[in-house]
Design a protein around this motif. Structure first.
Motif, mmCIF file in Angstrom:
data_model
loop_
_atom_site.group_PDB
_atom_site.id
_atom_site.type_symbol
_atom_site.label_atom_id
_atom_site.label_comp_id
_atom_site.label_asym_id
_atom_site.label_seq_id
_atom_site.Cartn_x
_atom_site.Cartn_y
_atom_site.Cartn_z
ATOM 1 N N LEU A 108 5.615 -29.610 21.752
ATOM 2 C CA LEU A 108 5.154 -30.344 22.609
ATOM 3 C C LEU A 108 3.589 -30.827 22.534
ATOM 4 O O LEU A 108 3.205 -31.958 22.671
ATOM 5 C CB LEU A 108 5.361 -30.302 24.080
ATOM 6 C CG LEU A 108 5.539 -31.448 25.094
ATOM 7 C CD1 LEU A 108 6.323 -32.533 24.833
ATOM 8 C CD2 LEU A 108 5.816 -30.913 26.587
ATOM 9 N N TRP A 109 2.891 -29.896 22.293
ATOM 10 C CA TRP A 109 1.553 -30.037 22.055
ATOM 11 C C TRP A 109 1.144 -30.990 21.171
ATOM 12 O O TRP A 109 0.174 -31.694 21.298
ATOM 13 C CB TRP A 109 0.810 -28.509 21.845
ATOM 14 C CG TRP A 109 1.053 -28.270 20.357
ATOM 15 C CD1 TRP A 109 2.284 -27.533 20.040
ATOM 16 C CD2 TRP A 109 0.355 -28.619 19.139
ATOM 17 N NE1 TRP A 109 2.121 -27.354 18.659
ATOM 18 C CE2 TRP A 109 1.245 -28.069 18.056
ATOM 19 C CE3 TRP A 109 -0.635 -29.268 18.941
ATOM 20 C CZ2 TRP A 109 0.838 -27.976 16.774
ATOM 21 C CZ3 TRP A 109 -1.129 -29.400 17.432
ATOM 22 C CH2 TRP A 109 -0.320 -28.700 16.489
ATOM 23 N N LEU A 110 1.810 -30.757 19.939
ATOM 24 C CA LEU A 110 1.738 -32.001 18.903
ATOM 25 C C LEU A 110 1.694 -33.431 19.408
ATOM 26 O O LEU A 110 0.957 -34.266 19.115
ATOM 27 C CB LEU A 110 2.720 -31.664 17.633
ATOM 28 C CG LEU A 110 2.741 -32.625 16.587
ATOM 29 C CD1 LEU A 110 1.393 -32.393 15.899
ATOM 30 C CD2 LEU A 110 3.835 -32.279 15.679
ATOM 31 N N TYR A 111 2.631 -33.599 20.091
ATOM 32 C CA TYR A 111 3.068 -34.933 20.470
ATOM 33 C C TYR A 111 2.353 -35.333 21.799
ATOM 34 O O TYR A 111 2.538 -36.473 22.233
ATOM 35 C CB TYR A 111 4.680 -35.166 20.751
ATOM 36 C CG TYR A 111 5.416 -34.774 19.552
ATOM 37 C CD1 TYR A 111 5.327 -35.287 18.238
ATOM 38 C CD2 TYR A 111 6.346 -33.580 19.795
ATOM 39 C CE1 TYR A 111 6.080 -35.190 17.177
ATOM 40 C CE2 TYR A 111 6.870 -33.189 18.494
ATOM 41 C CZ TYR A 111 6.833 -33.884 17.385
ATOM 42 O OH TYR A 111 7.593 -33.433 16.244
ATOM 43 N N TRP A 112 1.492 -34.633 22.338
ATOM 44 C CA TRP A 112 0.536 -34.756 23.507
ATOM 45 C C TRP A 112 -0.886 -34.850 22.978
ATOM 46 O O TRP A 112 -1.799 -34.981 23.464
ATOM 47 C CB TRP A 112 0.647 -33.999 24.745
ATOM 48 C CG TRP A 112 1.892 -34.679 25.556
ATOM 49 C CD1 TRP A 112 3.258 -34.452 25.556
ATOM 50 C CD2 TRP A 112 1.540 -35.409 26.760
ATOM 51 N NE1 TRP A 112 3.675 -35.152 26.210
ATOM 52 C CE2 TRP A 112 2.888 -35.882 26.996
ATOM 53 C CE3 TRP A 112 0.326 -35.922 27.225
ATOM 54 C CZ2 TRP A 112 2.863 -36.700 28.236
ATOM 55 C CZ3 TRP A 112 0.380 -36.977 28.337
ATOM 56 C CH2 TRP A 112 1.793 -37.183 28.844
ATOM 57 N N THR A 113 -0.914 -34.824 21.723
ATOM 58 C CA THR A 113 -2.438 -35.027 21.142
ATOM 59 C C THR A 113 -2.473 -36.005 19.899
ATOM 60 O O THR A 113 -3.110 -36.915 19.957
ATOM 61 C CB THR A 113 -2.726 -33.431 20.200
ATOM 62 O OG1 THR A 113 -1.777 -32.955 19.504
ATOM 63 C CG2 THR A 113 -2.981 -32.639 21.606
ATOM 64 N N ALA A 114 -1.697 -35.968 18.787
ATOM 65 C CA ALA A 114 -1.878 -36.652 17.742
ATOM 66 C C ALA A 114 -1.547 -38.163 18.124
ATOM 67 O O ALA A 114 -2.326 -38.924 17.593
ATOM 68 C CB ALA A 114 -0.837 -36.088 16.680
ATOM 69 N N PRO A 115 -0.522 -38.491 18.801
ATOM 70 C CA PRO A 115 -0.217 -39.794 19.204
ATOM 71 C C PRO A 115 -1.333 -40.381 19.933
ATOM 72 O O PRO A 115 -1.740 -41.832 19.656
ATOM 73 C CB PRO A 115 0.954 -39.904 20.182
ATOM 74 C CG PRO A 115 1.851 -38.903 19.746
ATOM 75 C CD PRO A 115 0.698 -37.679 19.342
ATOM 76 N N TYR A 116 -2.016 -39.798 20.732
ATOM 77 C CA TYR A 116 -3.469 -40.413 21.333
ATOM 78 C C TYR A 116 -4.403 -40.615 20.281
ATOM 79 O O TYR A 116 -5.330 -41.648 20.505
ATOM 80 C CB TYR A 116 -3.785 -39.686 22.466
ATOM 81 C CG TYR A 116 -3.034 -39.464 23.551
ATOM 82 C CD1 TYR A 116 -2.726 -40.610 24.688
ATOM 83 C CD2 TYR A 116 -2.151 -38.425 24.047
ATOM 84 C CE1 TYR A 116 -2.111 -40.511 25.637
ATOM 85 C CE2 TYR A 116 -1.458 -38.258 25.180
ATOM 86 C CZ TYR A 116 -1.375 -39.383 25.901
ATOM 87 O OH TYR A 116 -0.377 -39.092 26.952
ATOM 88 N N ILE A 117 -4.566 -39.570 19.544
ATOM 89 C CA ILE A 117 -5.621 -39.833 18.578
ATOM 90 C C ILE A 117 -5.384 -41.133 17.626
ATOM 91 O O ILE A 117 -6.127 -41.881 17.330
ATOM 92 C CB ILE A 117 -5.861 -38.668 17.553
ATOM 93 C CG1 ILE A 117 -6.338 -37.441 18.466
ATOM 94 C CG2 ILE A 117 -6.842 -38.812 16.270
ATOM 95 C CD1 ILE A 117 -6.388 -36.051 17.730
ATOM 96 N N GLY A 118 -4.074 -41.313 17.299
ATOM 97 C CA GLY A 118 -3.455 -42.535 16.183
ATOM 98 C C GLY A 118 -4.021 -43.730 17.042
ATOM 99 O O GLY A 118 -4.512 -44.707 16.464
#
Length: 226
Positions: free
Chosen positions: A196-206
């Motif tokens: 879940l950490w991946l999908y609560w960090t990377a999308p925001y950066i993108g």
């Protein structure tokens, strides 16, 4: 016409609900009845259809975010106010949770309710940038159609299409969630939190990268219209 925050909240909740049912329900349906044989193409088609419905039904009211990362992008470009972030986030998360509850109740519980998962045959140093890239491309397409057409014409096809293409070609690496709410709901209900950490960090950066690229364009557009 100006719409109230309650109207925006309502359509964002319904739109996210529909998106999560299609995006996660397709994966669970495939696992329950086809033993996963429909695969990624089926999982890519489902959110495309959901976004066609959502953009054309609700775009004029809420700009059809259905995604907290997209909401942050729209805030950076000045399309929404700081207080509206609260309405959008609440609607998107509640809508996503209701969508996952619907899938659990009426479709099944296999495949961790459609929880996103990266492919760890690849390095995290590839997985993370790919998830950033998918989200940036989604936000870029959204901003392009809003800047040029204002969510009219083929906008729903373009937005749904980029989500479908991201999933079709890149989900095998990063899971291609692009959407923290879509990732959160099935993870919570299935108890699958590892990624879940991946999908609560990377999308925001993108989406933030795309927003900063487009911010000046929208500022110039507003100045010309005023």
């Amino acid at each position: 016409m100006t719409y109230s925050n309650l109207q925006i909240f309502t359509v964002e909740l319904v739109g996210t609900f529909i998106l999560v049912i299609f995006a996660t329900g397709s994966i669970v349906y495939d696992a329950e009845f086809f033993d996963g044989q429909l695969g990624i193409p089926f999982a890519a088609l489902a959110p495309f259809i959901a976004l066609l419905i959502g953009v054309y039904s609700f775009g004029k009211i809420s700009l059809a975010h259905f995604n907290p990362a997209v909401t942050i992008g729209y805030y950076i470009t000045g399309h929404i106010s700081k207080i509206q972030i609260v309405y959008y986030f609440a609607a998107e998360i509640i809508g996503a949770l209701l969508g996952s509850l619907f899938v659990l109740t009426f479709v099944g519980d296999k495949a961790n309710l459609g929880t996103n998962a990266p492919n760890y045959d690849f390095s995290i140093f590839l997985i993370f940038p790919v998830e950033v890239l998918t989200s940036a491309m989604l936000m870029g397409v959204i901003f392009y159609v809003v800047y040029t057409k204002g969510l009219k014409g083929f906008s729903g096809v373009a937005i749904g299409g980029i989500v479908g293409l991201d999933i079709l070609f890149l989900a095998f690496i990063s899971g291609a969630s692009m959407n923290p709410a879509r990732a959160l709901a099935p993870a919570l209900l299935s108890g699958t939190f590892e990624d879940l950490w991946l999908y609560w960090t990377a999308p925001y950066i993108g989406t933030m990268i795309a927003a900063f690229v487009f911010r000046k364009k929208f500022q110039i557009q507003r100045n010309l219209e005023s």
